[in-house]
Design a protein around this motif. Structure first.
Motif, PDB file in Angstrom:
ATOM      1  N   SER A 140       0.849  -1.239   0.092  1.00 22.54           N
ATOM      2  CA  SER A 140       0.058  -0.015  -0.017  1.00 22.54           C
ATOM      3  C   SER A 140       0.689   1.103   0.042  1.00 22.54           C
ATOM      4  O   SER A 140       2.087   1.158   0.209  1.00 22.54           O
ATOM      5  CB  SER A 140      -0.890   0.049   1.180  1.00 22.54           C
ATOM      6  N   SER A 141       0.209   2.439  -0.186  1.00 27.55           N
ATOM      7  CA  SER A 141       0.856   3.486  -0.241  1.00 27.55           C
ATOM      8  C   SER A 141       0.607   4.479   1.126  1.00 27.55           C
ATOM      9  O   SER A 141       1.237   5.689   1.196  1.00 27.55           O
ATOM     10  CB  SER A 141       0.492   4.355  -1.476  1.00 27.55           C
ATOM     11  N   ALA A 142       0.005   3.828   2.307  1.00 30.65           N
ATOM     12  CA  ALA A 142      -0.149   4.649   3.267  1.00 30.65           C
ATOM     13  C   ALA A 142       1.105   5.232   3.778  1.00 30.65           C
ATOM     14  O   ALA A 142       2.132   4.486   3.929  1.00 30.65           O
ATOM     15  CB  ALA A 142      -0.906   3.613   4.251  1.00 30.65           C
ATOM     16  N   ASP A 143       1.050   6.244   4.409  1.00 35.89           N
ATOM     17  CA  ASP A 143       2.244   6.820   4.749  1.00 35.89           C
ATOM     18  C   ASP A 143       2.244   7.629   6.556  1.00 35.89           C
ATOM     19  O   ASP A 143       3.711   7.832   6.694  1.00 35.89           O
ATOM     20  CB  ASP A 143       2.865   8.092   3.993  1.00 35.89           C
ATOM     21  N   ARG A 144       1.381   7.034   6.821  1.00 35.88           N
ATOM     22  CA  ARG A 144       1.197   7.381   8.418  1.00 35.88           C
ATOM     23  C   ARG A 144       0.533   6.350   9.414  1.00 35.88           C
ATOM     24  O   ARG A 144      -0.698   5.741   8.752  1.00 35.88           O
ATOM     25  CB  ARG A 144       0.683   8.837   8.789  1.00 35.88           C
ATOM     26  N   HIS A 147      -3.236   6.614   9.773  1.00 31.10           N
ATOM     27  CA  HIS A 147      -4.190   6.196   8.502  1.00 31.10           C
ATOM     28  C   HIS A 147      -3.962   4.702   8.002  1.00 31.10           C
ATOM     29  O   HIS A 147      -4.533   4.253   7.075  1.00 31.10           O
ATOM     30  CB  HIS A 147      -3.633   7.012   7.393  1.00 31.10           C
ATOM     31  N   SER A 148      -3.336   3.886   9.015  1.00 32.47           N
ATOM     32  CA  SER A 148      -3.100   2.447   8.532  1.00 32.47           C
ATOM     33  C   SER A 148      -3.902   1.392   9.376  1.00 32.47           C
ATOM     34  O   SER A 148      -4.362   1.584  10.512  1.00 32.47           O
ATOM     35  CB  SER A 148      -1.512   2.169   8.763  1.00 32.47           C
ATOM     36  N   GLN A 177      -5.064   3.411  12.648  1.00 33.06           N
ATOM     37  CA  GLN A 177      -6.444   3.630  12.488  1.00 33.06           C
ATOM     38  C   GLN A 177      -7.392   2.376  12.772  1.00 33.06           C
ATOM     39  O   GLN A 177      -8.651   2.605  13.416  1.00 33.06           O
ATOM     40  CB  GLN A 177      -6.615   3.634  10.849  1.00 33.06           C
ATOM     41  N   ASP A 198      -1.471  -2.420   5.950  1.00 31.66           N
ATOM     42  CA  ASP A 198      -0.170  -1.648   5.960  1.00 31.66           C
ATOM     43  C   ASP A 198       0.947  -2.122   6.661  1.00 31.66           C
ATOM     44  O   ASP A 198       1.933  -1.665   6.284  1.00 31.66           O
ATOM     45  CB  ASP A 198      -0.746  -0.316   6.166  1.00 31.66           C
ATOM     46  N   ASN A 243       4.619  -1.876   4.939  1.00 31.92           N
ATOM     47  CA  ASN A 243       4.796  -1.222   3.281  1.00 31.92           C
ATOM     48  C   ASN A 243       6.025  -0.365   3.323  1.00 31.92           C
ATOM     49  O   ASN A 243       6.195   0.115   2.197  1.00 31.92           O
ATOM     50  CB  ASN A 243       3.673  -0.383   2.984  1.00 31.92           C
ATOM     51  N   ASN A 245       6.942   2.531   4.270  1.00 30.38           N
ATOM     52  CA  ASN A 245       6.570   3.965   4.786  1.00 30.38           C
ATOM     53  C   ASN A 245       6.203   4.220   6.253  1.00 30.38           C
ATOM     54  O   ASN A 245       6.526   5.144   6.873  1.00 30.38           O
ATOM     55  CB  ASN A 245       5.339   4.444   4.093  1.00 30.38           C
TER      56      ASN A 245
END
Ligand code: IPD
Ligand code: CA
Ligand code: CA
Length: 259
Positions: A140-144, A147-148, A177, A198, A243, A245
């Motif tokens: 995934s592109s989740a970066d925090r 938000h994961s 999250q 994530d 991921n 990030n």
């Protein structure tokens, strides 16, 4: 290597068919511990996979969870979880899979994980990529962390040992999250690899839980380490997969639970 991957895929599909066909019927259940089960279907699945490998590669080493493996001087070692998610399976909860990996020297050369309920076949080859039913997959592109969606699990000695993941669970619960506890570590890793999750962490897993899945995560672009962000070893007792990030944030949360 192609032939070996084919042997693993065919064995995983054949074993997966048996898992699906027997889902929901009364099972013969033995207890390896108070909450650690093994069923007759775990054993049937292992028999199918081990025989398929032995037919083609009689000299290879086999490490299989339910003990039907074999030692040998060969540098090839097959690592098998014939049914990952046994507790789910025993309750008819459809979240489980078959996991097969091939180790050569220090490296996992390929991994195959099959979920027969969703007919999802995850595969990866070292240096070549990771696939779901033949299509490329990516993390995934989740970066925090906030938000994961994360996944984890708890060890079978949760009642006896204080090192039972509850502190990390609580800490992550306040930072992520959402967290899920699906009950199949191998599928959790596949879901990190294809972006449904994530990140994932767990402790006291065995090599058959993580050998295939850790390669699938890495080949999909993810990161796999120990809880401190150091080298991951399938024979060690900690796995942190993400991921990439959110890896640093996950290491920080795990650190607060270690001190
Ligand atoms: C188990 C599952 C579960 C994890 C356990 C594992 P099993 O494997 O992967 O998600 O939390 O620690 O042992 O016993 O169902 O093969
Ligand atoms: Ca397992
Ligand atoms: Ca198992």
């Amino acid at each position: 290597m192609k032939d070996m991957v084919e042997v693993a895929v065919n064995a995983a599909r054949e074993a997966g068919k048996i898992l699906k066909e027997n889902l929901g019927r009364p099972l013969e259940i033995d207890f390896k511990g108070e909450i650690n089960l093994v069923t007759d279907v775990d054993r049937m699945s292992e028999e199918i996979i081990v025989e398929a490998i032995r037919d083609e590669y009689p000299d290879h080493q086999i490490l299989a969870e339910e003990g039907k493996g074999q030692e040998s001087p060969s540098s090839y070692k097959w690592i098998i979880d014939p049914l990952d998610g046994t507790t789910n399976y025993a309750h008819g909860y459809p979240c489980f899979c078959v996991s097969i990996a091939l180790e050569k020297g220090q490296d996992i050369m390929f991994g195959v994980i099959y979920n027969p309920v969703l007919e999802e076949l995850f595969t990866a080859e070292k240096g070549k990529g990771a696939w779901l039913n033949g299509r490329d997959i990516q993390i995934s592109s989740a970066d925090r962390l906030t938000h994961s969606m994360l996944a984890t699990g708890f060890p079978y000695d949760i009642r006896e040992s204080e090192n039972n993941n509850l502190i990390h669970f609580k800490n992550f619960m306040m930072r992520a999250q959402a967290i899920r506890r699906p009950g199949s570590a191998a599928l959790d890793l596949c879901y990190v690899a294809m972006g449904r999750f994530d990140g994932f962490w767990e402790l006291k897993l065995s090599p058959w839980d993580v050998a295939a899945g850790s390669l699938i995560v890495r080949e999909a672009g993810g990161m796999v380490t120990d809880f401190k962000g150091g080298n991951f070893d399938i024979y060690s007792k900690e796995i942190l997969a993400s991921n990439g990030n959110i890896h640093h944030e996950m290491v920080q949360v795990l650190r607060t639970g270690l001190s």
